[in-house]
Motif scaffolding. Structure first.
Motif, PDB file in Angstrom:
ATOM      1  N   GLN A  44     -54.597 -20.066  32.848  1.00  0.00           N
ATOM      2  CA  GLN A  44     -53.380 -20.250  32.051  1.00  0.00           C
ATOM      3  C   GLN A  44     -52.158 -20.449  32.952  1.00  0.00           C
ATOM      4  O   GLN A  44     -51.303 -21.285  32.658  1.00  0.00           O
ATOM      5  N   GLN A  45     -52.083 -19.704  34.031  1.00  0.00           N
ATOM      6  CA  GLN A  45     -50.955 -19.857  34.954  1.00  0.00           C
ATOM      7  C   GLN A  45     -50.973 -21.236  35.606  1.00  0.00           C
ATOM      8  O   GLN A  45     -49.928 -21.878  35.755  1.00  0.00           O
ATOM      9  N   VAL A  46     -52.141 -21.684  35.998  1.00  0.00           N
ATOM     10  CA  VAL A  46     -52.263 -23.007  36.621  1.00  0.00           C
ATOM     11  C   VAL A  46     -51.861 -24.085  35.622  1.00  0.00           C
ATOM     12  O   VAL A  46     -51.109 -25.014  35.957  1.00  0.00           O
ATOM     13  N   LEU A  47     -52.328 -23.965  34.380  1.00  0.00           N
ATOM     14  CA  LEU A  47     -51.980 -24.965  33.370  1.00  0.00           C
ATOM     15  C   LEU A  47     -50.481 -24.979  33.091  1.00  0.00           C
ATOM     16  O   LEU A  47     -49.885 -26.042  32.898  1.00  0.00           O
ATOM     17  N   ARG A  48     -49.856 -23.821  33.076  1.00  0.00           N
ATOM     18  CA  ARG A  48     -48.403 -23.758  32.847  1.00  0.00           C
ATOM     19  C   ARG A  48     -47.637 -24.386  34.018  1.00  0.00           C
ATOM     20  O   ARG A  48     -46.622 -25.059  33.820  1.00  0.00           O
ATOM     21  N   LYS A  49     -48.125 -24.193  35.236  1.00  0.00           N
ATOM     22  CA  LYS A  49     -47.479 -24.810  36.395  1.00  0.00           C
ATOM     23  C   LYS A  49     -47.654 -26.332  36.354  1.00  0.00           C
ATOM     24  O   LYS A  49     -46.712 -27.077  36.642  1.00  0.00           O
ATOM     25  N   ALA A  50     -48.843 -26.767  35.995  1.00  0.00           N
ATOM     26  CA  ALA A  50     -49.085 -28.208  35.864  1.00  0.00           C
ATOM     27  C   ALA A  50     -48.237 -28.781  34.727  1.00  0.00           C
ATOM     28  O   ALA A  50     -47.658 -29.868  34.859  1.00  0.00           O
ATOM     29  N   MET A  51     -48.150 -28.046  33.624  1.00  0.00           N
ATOM     30  CA  MET A  51     -47.341 -28.484  32.488  1.00  0.00           C
ATOM     31  C   MET A  51     -45.902 -28.714  32.924  1.00  0.00           C
ATOM     32  O   MET A  51     -45.284 -29.717  32.563  1.00  0.00           O
ATOM     33  N   ALA A  52     -45.351 -27.799  33.718  1.00  0.00           N
ATOM     34  CA  ALA A  52     -43.963 -27.927  34.163  1.00  0.00           C
ATOM     35  C   ALA A  52     -43.754 -29.218  34.951  1.00  0.00           C
ATOM     36  O   ALA A  52     -42.735 -29.899  34.789  1.00  0.00           O
ATOM     37  N   VAL A  53     -44.714 -29.570  35.781  1.00  0.00           N
ATOM     38  CA  VAL A  53     -44.601 -30.802  36.569  1.00  0.00           C
ATOM     39  C   VAL A  53     -44.701 -32.023  35.669  1.00  0.00           C
ATOM     40  O   VAL A  53     -43.876 -32.944  35.750  1.00  0.00           O
ATOM     41  N   PHE A  54     -45.708 -32.048  34.799  1.00  0.00           N
ATOM     42  CA  PHE A  54     -45.863 -33.183  33.888  1.00  0.00           C
ATOM     43  C   PHE A  54     -44.641 -33.323  32.969  1.00  0.00           C
ATOM     44  O   PHE A  54     -44.206 -34.424  32.669  1.00  0.00           O
ATOM     45  N   TRP A  55     -44.103 -32.202  32.532  1.00  0.00           N
ATOM     46  CA  TRP A  55     -42.956 -32.202  31.630  1.00  0.00           C
ATOM     47  C   TRP A  55     -41.722 -32.756  32.339  1.00  0.00           C
ATOM     48  O   TRP A  55     -40.961 -33.530  31.786  1.00  0.00           O
ATOM     49  N   GLU A  56     -41.557 -32.367  33.583  1.00  0.00           N
ATOM     50  CA  GLU A  56     -40.385 -32.835  34.331  1.00  0.00           C
ATOM     51  C   GLU A  56     -40.507 -34.297  34.735  1.00  0.00           C
ATOM     52  O   GLU A  56     -39.570 -35.076  34.591  1.00  0.00           O
ATOM     53  N   LYS A  57     -41.675 -34.689  35.243  1.00  0.00           N
ATOM     54  CA  LYS A  57     -41.816 -36.015  35.847  1.00  0.00           C
ATOM     55  C   LYS A  57     -42.469 -37.048  34.935  1.00  0.00           C
ATOM     56  O   LYS A  57     -42.356 -38.242  35.193  1.00  0.00           O
ATOM     57  N   GLY A  58     -43.193 -36.580  33.907  1.00  0.00           N
ATOM     58  CA  GLY A  58     -43.991 -37.502  33.111  1.00  0.00           C
ATOM     59  C   GLY A  58     -45.364 -37.656  33.731  1.00  0.00           C
ATOM     60  O   GLY A  58     -45.584 -37.293  34.895  1.00  0.00           O
ATOM     61  N   TYR A  59     -46.280 -38.196  32.967  1.00  0.00           N
ATOM     62  CA  TYR A  59     -47.658 -38.335  33.442  1.00  0.00           C
ATOM     63  C   TYR A  59     -47.747 -39.304  34.615  1.00  0.00           C
ATOM     64  O   TYR A  59     -48.313 -38.976  35.655  1.00  0.00           O
ATOM     65  N   GLU A  60     -47.210 -40.493  34.437  1.00  0.00           N
ATOM     66  CA  GLU A  60     -47.370 -41.540  35.454  1.00  0.00           C
ATOM     67  C   GLU A  60     -46.738 -41.155  36.789  1.00  0.00           C
ATOM     68  O   GLU A  60     -47.296 -41.439  37.844  1.00  0.00           O
ATOM     69  N   ALA A  61     -45.572 -40.530  36.758  1.00  0.00           N
ATOM     70  CA  ALA A  61     -44.850 -40.214  37.999  1.00  0.00           C
ATOM     71  C   ALA A  61     -45.386 -38.964  38.691  1.00  0.00           C
ATOM     72  O   ALA A  61     -45.019 -38.683  39.837  1.00  0.00           O
ATOM     73  N   THR A  62     -46.249 -38.224  38.029  1.00  0.00           N
ATOM     74  CA  THR A  62     -46.813 -37.018  38.637  1.00  0.00           C
ATOM     75  C   THR A  62     -47.996 -37.394  39.517  1.00  0.00           C
ATOM     76  O   THR A  62     -48.949 -38.028  39.063  1.00  0.00           O
ATOM     77  N   SER A  63     -47.911 -36.997  40.765  1.00  0.00           N
ATOM     78  CA  SER A  63     -48.988 -37.298  41.714  1.00  0.00           C
ATOM     79  C   SER A  63     -49.907 -36.089  41.872  1.00  0.00           C
ATOM     80  O   SER A  63     -49.542 -34.958  41.510  1.00  0.00           O
ATOM     81  N   LEU A  64     -51.048 -36.331  42.440  1.00  0.00           N
ATOM     82  CA  LEU A  64     -51.965 -35.242  42.753  1.00  0.00           C
ATOM     83  C   LEU A  64     -51.299 -34.272  43.726  1.00  0.00           C
ATOM     84  O   LEU A  64     -51.450 -33.053  43.599  1.00  0.00           O
ATOM     85  N   ALA A  65     -50.526 -34.797  44.665  1.00  0.00           N
ATOM     86  CA  ALA A  65     -49.817 -33.939  45.615  1.00  0.00           C
ATOM     87  C   ALA A  65     -48.831 -33.025  44.887  1.00  0.00           C
ATOM     88  O   ALA A  65     -48.702 -31.845  45.237  1.00  0.00           O
ATOM     89  N   ASP A  66     -48.146 -33.546  43.872  1.00  0.00           N
ATOM     90  CA  ASP A  66     -47.226 -32.721  43.079  1.00  0.00           C
ATOM     91  C   ASP A  66     -47.978 -31.574  42.414  1.00  0.00           C
ATOM     92  O   ASP A  66     -47.513 -30.432  42.409  1.00  0.00           O
ATOM     93  N   LEU A  67     -49.126 -31.903  41.842  1.00  0.00           N
ATOM     94  CA  LEU A  67     -49.914 -30.894  41.129  1.00  0.00           C
ATOM     95  C   LEU A  67     -50.477 -29.852  42.092  1.00  0.00           C
ATOM     96  O   LEU A  67     -50.488 -28.654  41.785  1.00  0.00           O
ATOM     97  N   MET A  68     -50.931 -30.303  43.248  1.00  0.00           N
ATOM     98  CA  MET A  68     -51.452 -29.369  44.245  1.00  0.00           C
ATOM     99  C   MET A  68     -50.341 -28.440  44.740  1.00  0.00           C
ATOM    100  O   MET A  68     -50.560 -27.231  44.879  1.00  0.00           O
ATOM    101  N   ALA A  69     -49.149 -28.976  44.957  1.00  0.00           N
ATOM    102  CA  ALA A  69     -48.025 -28.153  45.422  1.00  0.00           C
ATOM    103  C   ALA A  69     -47.616 -27.134  44.361  1.00  0.00           C
ATOM    104  O   ALA A  69     -47.359 -25.966  44.679  1.00  0.00           O
ATOM    105  N   ALA A  70     -47.578 -27.561  43.112  1.00  0.00           N
ATOM    106  CA  ALA A  70     -47.135 -26.669  42.034  1.00  0.00           C
ATOM    107  C   ALA A  70     -48.138 -25.556  41.752  1.00  0.00           C
ATOM    108  O   ALA A  70     -47.759 -24.420  41.477  1.00  0.00           O
TER     109      ALA A  70
END
Length: 192
Positions: free
Chosen positions: A10-36
């Protein structure tokens, strides 16, 4: 033997959600998700599948949270106060760091829904849920006298749902609190 999972899903999904929410799907990179999430590529893919699968799971967390919050706000008595509170919540944090993110469902109605049937179905469901819950609140308001407009609740709810993305977009582009309050007052006049 598989290595046991060492993170809270759940924590990982919430962190990923924050990135997708801020950047959008297309602009979110794997590196962004790994960092978050502080997870490796193999942990992300091994646990959640590909980027789209991770997005769908994170988006679903967002949708569950918003549905819960909406139902809570719209259950207030008298009903009109709940309706007003729900709409005020759309722009309650104009000065916060995430105010420019808007509504993730509205964002995805534009970004992914036109070409991804699963996302489209999720967004359609969100708007149907908003309509249904508003309809119930309007009917309660008509019964308790806080909603004076005795037109069909479904029709009033349709107007309010149509305004939902507009208010979200106005807040996202930086409309000030005074303008948003004025827009809300015009919208809530449909309850009179």
């Amino acid at each position: 033997m598989a290595r046991p999972q060492e993170f809270n899903t759940q924590q990982v999904l919430r962190k990923a959600m924050a990135v997708f929410w801020e950047k959008g799907y297309e602009a979110t990179s794997l590196a962004d998700l790994m960092a978050a999430t502080a997870l490796s590529k193999s942990s992300l893919y091994g646990s959640f599948g590909d980027k789209r699968d991770l997005f769908l799971a994170a988006f679903d967390i967002y949708r569950q949270d918003r549905k819960r919050d909406m139902i809570h706000l719209l259950s207030a008595e008298p009903a009109r106060e709940g309706i007003v509170s729900f709409y005020k919540s759309l722009f309650a944090n104009l000065d916060s760091a995430t105010s420019h993110n808007g509504c993730m469902s509205v964002n995805q109605a534009v970004e992914m829904a036109p070409r991804d049937l699963r996302v489209k179905a999720m967004v359609v469901e969100d708007f149907q849920t908003i309509h249904e819950v508003l309809c119930l609140a309007i009917k309660r308001g008509q019964a308790d006298g806080s909603v004076a407009n005795l037109s069909e609740a479904e029709d009033i709810a349709s107007i309010l749902v149509l305004a939902f993305p507009g208010l979200q977009l106005m807040a996202r582009i930086g409309a000030g609190a005074e303008a948003m309050t004025n827009n809300l007052n015009v919208l809530m006049a449909h309850l009179d």
